[in-house]
Design a protein around this motif. Sequence first.
Motif, short mmCIF file in Angstrom:
data_model
loop_
_atom_site.label_atom_id
_atom_site.label_comp_id
_atom_site.label_asym_id
_atom_site.label_seq_id
_atom_site.Cartn_x
_atom_site.Cartn_y
_atom_site.Cartn_z
N ALA A 60 111.01 -72.10 -10.33
CA ALA A 60 110.94 -70.75 -10.67
C ALA A 60 109.61 -70.50 -10.96
O ALA A 60 108.97 -69.31 -10.66
CB ALA A 60 111.71 -70.59 -11.93
N THR A 76 114.91 -64.00 -10.60
CA THR A 76 113.55 -64.72 -10.45
C THR A 76 113.03 -64.70 -9.11
O THR A 76 111.91 -64.27 -8.64
CB THR A 76 113.54 -65.98 -11.13
OG1 THR A 76 113.98 -66.20 -12.28
CG2 THR A 76 112.08 -66.63 -11.16
N ASN A 131 113.44 -74.82 -13.47
CA ASN A 131 112.34 -74.07 -14.13
C ASN A 131 111.00 -74.40 -13.64
O ASN A 131 110.09 -73.42 -13.45
CB ASN A 131 112.40 -74.03 -15.72
CG ASN A 131 112.43 -75.58 -16.26
OD1 ASN A 131 111.96 -76.44 -15.28
ND2 ASN A 131 112.80 -75.84 -17.26
N ILE A 135 117.53 -71.32 -7.29
CA ILE A 135 116.47 -70.39 -8.27
C ILE A 135 117.39 -69.24 -8.52
O ILE A 135 118.10 -68.57 -7.88
CB ILE A 135 115.46 -70.15 -7.69
CG1 ILE A 135 114.50 -71.34 -7.12
CG2 ILE A 135 114.55 -69.06 -8.58
CD1 ILE A 135 113.26 -71.01 -6.42
N ASP A 136 117.15 -69.02 -9.96
CA ASP A 136 117.78 -67.62 -10.48
C ASP A 136 117.37 -66.63 -9.66
O ASP A 136 116.38 -66.36 -9.28
CB ASP A 136 117.29 -67.58 -11.82
CG ASP A 136 117.80 -66.06 -12.36
OD1 ASP A 136 118.87 -65.86 -12.88
OD2 ASP A 136 116.94 -65.10 -12.33
N ASP A 169 114.29 -71.09 -18.46
CA ASP A 169 114.38 -70.32 -17.22
C ASP A 169 112.77 -70.70 -16.53
O ASP A 169 112.61 -70.46 -15.16
CB ASP A 169 114.34 -69.20 -17.51
CG ASP A 169 113.21 -68.46 -18.35
OD1 ASP A 169 112.80 -69.11 -19.09
OD2 ASP A 169 112.74 -67.25 -18.03
N GLU A 170 111.70 -70.93 -17.15
CA GLU A 170 110.60 -71.30 -16.75
C GLU A 170 109.78 -72.44 -17.38
O GLU A 170 109.71 -72.52 -18.57
CB GLU A 170 109.84 -69.78 -16.70
CG GLU A 170 108.59 -69.68 -15.88
CD GLU A 170 107.76 -68.53 -15.99
OE1 GLU A 170 106.80 -68.23 -15.94
OE2 GLU A 170 108.57 -67.28 -16.60
#
Length: 312
Positions: free
Chosen positions: A170, A198, A167, A194-195, A134-135
């Motif tokens: 993000a 987030t 990621n 992007i999520d 995720d990051e």
Amino acid sequence: MGLTLINKKKHIISLKDLSAQETMDIINRGVEYANNTVELGHQLKGQIVGIYFTKTSTRTRTSFSTAALRLGAQIIAYGPNDLQINTGESMSDTMQVMSRMLDGLVVRTAGDPAVLRAFADQNRMSVVNAMTADEHPTQALADLTTIKQHFGELSGLNIVYMGEGNNTAAALALALAKFSNIKLSFYTPKGYGIDPQTMEYAKKEAAITNTVINEFHDLKTLPDHADIIYTTRWQTTGTTKPDPNWRDTFVPFRVTKELMDKYPQTTFMHDLPAHRGDEVEASVIDGAKSIVFDQAENKAHSAKAVLEWCMR
């Protein structure tokens, strides 16, 4: 400017965990290291740093390894098959043992960030996230170090990101949201953004600092001015795309000479590795407006700042 040092080990799991001041302290220290204004060798003398990467890495693994060594620490490197986790030992037991032997651990999993939280659930060893699914927080810290060194400031910049909302993207959103009067525009293919959680978090943080973060899925709203054009490779480490024709969706988001010519004063950034002809034309990444190899070098300088901040 030096770091405000506290005699307590800290972790960097997500940029959400860092205040704006802590983030800027790390960036400023990274710039000092990049400008060769810091005497090396004493900061982590006598400490041992574990480098545990379960996925491929060139820049991040090398940067943290060299950073630890240059600051006076020793390192132990672990590959994806080296720990007894693979034979059934629990993550909790593994980390409790490692924390009694190591002073710091730099980890790349490209997986669930909850694993990193488990790593940090002890009070003896600093843990640094060298990328989860995720990051990629240390990439953003290196990027902002490069931007601060190149432009002299972060505030007031107009930044355009092209490509997958991965990621790295993000982390950029989370990092830049902490600073004032920035315009950050993400141009991502539909379905590869992007999520949403987030992005929502970053936008709320940005509203406090008068920074504007937006995401678009077409190029109709490209700004009239851009200080930085940023892209990443289309195939993020450790991921696959289910659509066999996904490249067709990404082609309009390629950084071309034509796009760069639209912004005569812009600077090009890329986190590498690059695939010339995919996300960026060779004439762009190898051209006069590109600072990608300064950006790559600054990963090592930023890694020094990260380790020093965490472990002193």
